[in-house]
Write a protein that holds these residues in place. Structure first.
Motif, short mmCIF file in Angstrom:
data_model
loop_
_atom_site.label_atom_id
_atom_site.label_comp_id
_atom_site.label_asym_id
_atom_site.label_seq_id
_atom_site.Cartn_x
_atom_site.Cartn_y
_atom_site.Cartn_z
N UNK A 44 4.17 -16.04 -5.89
CA UNK A 44 5.03 -14.89 -5.68
C UNK A 44 5.23 -14.08 -6.94
N UNK A 45 5.32 -14.77 -8.07
CA UNK A 45 5.46 -14.08 -9.35
C UNK A 45 4.22 -13.23 -9.64
N UNK A 46 3.06 -13.81 -9.44
CA UNK A 46 1.81 -13.08 -9.69
C UNK A 46 1.72 -11.87 -8.76
N UNK A 47 2.00 -12.07 -7.47
CA UNK A 47 1.93 -10.96 -6.51
C UNK A 47 2.95 -9.88 -6.83
N UNK A 48 4.15 -10.27 -7.23
CA UNK A 48 5.18 -9.29 -7.57
C UNK A 48 4.83 -8.52 -8.83
N UNK A 49 4.22 -9.20 -9.81
CA UNK A 49 3.81 -8.50 -11.02
C UNK A 49 2.72 -7.47 -10.74
N UNK A 50 1.77 -7.83 -9.89
CA UNK A 50 0.72 -6.87 -9.52
C UNK A 50 1.34 -5.67 -8.81
N UNK A 51 2.25 -5.93 -7.88
CA UNK A 51 2.93 -4.84 -7.17
C UNK A 51 3.73 -3.98 -8.14
N UNK A 96 4.21 -14.35 0.64
CA UNK A 96 3.64 -15.51 -0.05
C UNK A 96 4.26 -16.80 0.48
N UNK A 97 5.56 -16.79 0.74
CA UNK A 97 6.26 -17.98 1.21
C UNK A 97 5.81 -18.38 2.63
N UNK A 98 5.48 -17.39 3.45
CA UNK A 98 5.09 -17.67 4.84
C UNK A 98 3.99 -18.73 4.97
N UNK A 99 2.82 -18.52 4.37
CA UNK A 99 1.76 -19.54 4.55
C UNK A 99 2.02 -20.83 3.78
N UNK A 100 2.73 -20.73 2.65
CA UNK A 100 2.97 -21.94 1.86
C UNK A 100 3.89 -22.90 2.62
#
Length: 127
Positions: free
Chosen positions: A49-56, A82-86
């Motif tokens: 989630x951190x990686x995805x949020x940083x990209x966004x 991100x949390x959904x599939x995990x």
């Protein structure tokens, strides 16, 4: 020699923040009613989630004025995606866990900051 200590302390602080963020996500997942939760899954979801949020954030920071507001709100959505599939859960529960994690973090650290201010602020009057 001192820069090695600084690097080690920064690494310890980053690891502690990661583990605390995962703990708050796990707590939020429990309150939101997510069934398949574990600390390992919370660690993975927090990192991804951190990686995805940083990209966004990098993409949306190009938008003047509204980019930060849109990025803040979209950060919750991206984290939930991100949390959904995990955690193998629905979007609603994932979004609820993400928002609860954020609110619980603010609540706990706000209380700790308040206690520290009372303790150390009170000590300032003694001297």
């Amino acid at each position: 020699m001192n820069w090695i200590i600084v690097i080690v302390l920064i690494g310890i602080a980053v690891m502690a923040a990661w583990f605390l963020s995962a703990a708050f996500l796990l707590w939020g997942a429990r309150i939101a009613g997510i069934e398949h939760r574990s600390f390992g899954k919370a660690l993975g979801a927090t990192l991804l989630g951190l990686v995805a949020s940083l990209v966004l954030a990098l993409v949306l920071s190009a938008l003047p004025a509204v980019g930060t507001v849109i990025g803040f709100l979209a950060g919750f959505v991206v984290e939930a995606l991100v949390v959904m599939p995990v955690f193998r859960t629905t979007f609603g529960k994932a979004l609820g866990a993400t928002i609860l994690s954020w609110l619980l973090t603010i609540l706990v650290f706000g209380v700790l900051l308040g206690l520290a201010a009372l303790l150390f602020g009170g000590l300032a009057f003694i001297a």
